[in-house]
Scaffold this active site. Structure first.
Site, mmCIF file in Angstrom:
data_model
loop_
_atom_site.group_PDB
_atom_site.id
_atom_site.type_symbol
_atom_site.label_atom_id
_atom_site.label_comp_id
_atom_site.label_asym_id
_atom_site.label_seq_id
_atom_site.Cartn_x
_atom_site.Cartn_y
_atom_site.Cartn_z
ATOM 1 N N HIS A 1 -33.169 -6.069 20.954
ATOM 2 C CA HIS A 1 -32.741 -4.798 20.579
ATOM 3 C C HIS A 1 -32.344 -5.050 18.838
ATOM 4 O O HIS A 1 -32.368 -5.893 18.074
ATOM 5 C CB HIS A 1 -31.163 -4.497 20.910
ATOM 6 C CG HIS A 1 -29.943 -6.097 20.549
ATOM 7 N ND1 HIS A 1 -30.228 -7.212 21.610
ATOM 8 C CD2 HIS A 1 -29.532 -5.939 20.175
ATOM 9 C CE1 HIS A 1 -29.795 -7.855 20.995
ATOM 10 N NE2 HIS A 1 -29.360 -7.165 20.123
ATOM 11 N N GLY B 89 15.728 10.952 -34.165
ATOM 12 C CA GLY B 89 15.580 10.149 -33.165
ATOM 13 C C GLY B 89 16.036 9.958 -31.711
ATOM 14 O O GLY B 89 16.082 9.625 -31.417
ATOM 15 N N LYS B 90 16.742 11.347 -31.554
ATOM 16 C CA LYS B 90 17.305 11.711 -31.140
ATOM 17 C C LYS B 90 16.300 11.172 -29.175
ATOM 18 O O LYS B 90 17.055 10.530 -28.503
ATOM 19 C CB LYS B 90 18.474 13.107 -30.768
ATOM 20 C CG LYS B 90 19.564 12.913 -31.772
ATOM 21 C CD LYS B 90 19.892 14.051 -31.423
ATOM 22 C CE LYS B 90 19.194 15.792 -31.476
ATOM 23 N NZ LYS B 90 18.589 15.442 -32.916
ATOM 24 N N THR B 91 15.270 11.850 -29.255
ATOM 25 C CA THR B 91 14.943 11.675 -27.639
ATOM 26 C C THR B 91 13.987 10.497 -28.290
ATOM 27 O O THR B 91 14.168 9.920 -26.748
ATOM 28 C CB THR B 91 13.174 12.665 -28.240
ATOM 29 O OG1 THR B 91 14.300 14.305 -28.016
ATOM 30 C CG2 THR B 91 12.318 12.771 -26.438
ATOM 31 N N TYR C 281 -22.496 -10.225 10.748
ATOM 32 C CA TYR C 281 -22.546 -9.653 12.384
ATOM 33 C C TYR C 281 -24.106 -9.440 13.078
ATOM 34 O O TYR C 281 -24.755 -9.583 13.886
ATOM 35 C CB TYR C 281 -21.802 -9.227 13.450
ATOM 36 C CG TYR C 281 -22.495 -8.864 14.859
ATOM 37 C CD1 TYR C 281 -21.572 -9.830 15.372
ATOM 38 C CD2 TYR C 281 -22.230 -7.849 14.948
ATOM 39 C CE1 TYR C 281 -21.569 -9.724 17.065
ATOM 40 C CE2 TYR C 281 -21.916 -7.402 16.918
ATOM 41 C CZ TYR C 281 -22.268 -8.563 17.336
ATOM 42 O OH TYR C 281 -22.269 -8.774 18.712
ATOM 43 N N ASP D 49 -29.318 -16.869 14.584
ATOM 44 C CA ASP D 49 -29.021 -17.120 16.244
ATOM 45 C C ASP D 49 -30.113 -16.680 17.601
ATOM 46 O O ASP D 49 -30.166 -17.027 18.244
ATOM 47 C CB ASP D 49 -27.890 -18.444 16.927
ATOM 48 C CG ASP D 49 -26.881 -17.080 17.187
ATOM 49 O OD1 ASP D 49 -26.803 -15.835 16.231
ATOM 50 O OD2 ASP D 49 -25.615 -17.394 18.221
#
Length: 286
Positions: free
Chosen positions: A41, A186-188, A79, A84
């Site tokens: 097979h 520079g707030k954000t 597999y 063997d």
């Protein structure tokens, strides 16, 4: 068996011909073996380019017994290459490339290491993508958020130090109002710094119900209000947050109660007169 599968194991008993590579196949390995009862097979493993149905696979491998791969890629490949029982082979076609295991934990780990998009797991990890694609997209969003926040750079000034000093002394009534009429102060940038380094919630304003819904019990709530939204600022919502009781009726009623919230407003305008009592606002000028 899942209806559509990428990785298949196949067995062909007493073959008259051997399988051949097709355009639909990404990788294939097989060898001719002799079983315990002496049956000759072909034992093979194949990875398709796209998920395929059992009917499609029977067309590609006539007379074969087909099953969805159950173990790992390496186990399936080994597999089909065991010595063997080998008569001929093994024969490999295409390039064997290890992908992550088809489970949520491994896919998330792989996303973090490779920065792949969720859609890239559609074929390699179809079961995880089908079951958990919303989670994968949330993980991607969080990764993108972290990357963006790590790129933010902070510059400090006298007014940012003043805000830090004010926050160091908690007050259940106080709302910090950072006023910079010209923009570019520079707030954000400072708001981003708080988001990156502290447990801070950010909002540019909007509908109160949406804001309440998005709030997730953060310690600091920042309203970074653009000039165009001056007339739409909900002053009552600021007080809700400061009072520690926030209610939303969108979709389903939600009542959020917190012990203490620091509320900071970043704006190009001053608060309207008569809205707050004198002890409510702590003004910081940029």
């Amino acid at each position: 068996m899942a209806r559509y599968v990428v990785c298949w194991m196949f067995t062909i008993n007493n073959p008259t011909t051997l399988p051949v590579m097709r355009d639909e196949i990404k990788y294939m390995v097989y060898q001719v073996e002799r079983g315990q009862e002496g049956t000759r097979h072909v034992q093979g493993y194949v990875e398709m380019k796209r998920r395929s149905s059992l009917k499609q696979m029977r067309g590609f491998f006539p007379g074969a017994h087909l099953e969805k791969r159950k173990g790992s890629q390496e186990e399936a490949r080994s597999y089909c290459m065991k010595e063997d029982t080998r008569i001929e082979g093994p024969f490999e076609f295409g390039s064997f490339k290890l992908s992550c295991n088809d489970n949520l934990f491994d896919v998330i780990q792989d996303m973090r290491e490779t920065h792949k998009r969720p859609l890239e797991y559609l074929y390699d990890c179809p079961n995880t993508f089908d079951r958990s694609k919303d989670t994968l997209y949330r993980v991607q969003a969080e990764m993108n958020k972290t990357k963006a926040m790590n790129s933010w750079r902070t510059s400090f000034s006298a007014w940012t130090s003043e805000v830090e000093n004010i926050m160091a002394q908690p007050c259940h009534r106080r709302i910090i109002w950072v006023y910079g009429p010209n923009g570019g102060e520079g707030k954000t940038t400072y708001a981003k710094h708080l988001m990156k380094t502290r447990n801070a919630f950010y909002s540019p304003g909007g509908k109160s119900l949406d804001i309440c819904r998005l709030y997730n019990y953060e310690d600091i709530v920042i309203f970074d209000i653009p000039r165009c939204k001056e007339d739409y600022l909900n002053y009552g919502l600021l007080e809700e947050f400061k009072n520690g009781i926030i209610q939303s009726g969108k979709y389903e009623p939600v009542l959020k109660i917190v012990e203490y919230v620091e509320v900071i407003v970043m704006a190009n305008f001053l608060p309207k007169e008569g809205i707050f009592s004198e002890d409510r606002i702590k003004l910081v000028s940029c």
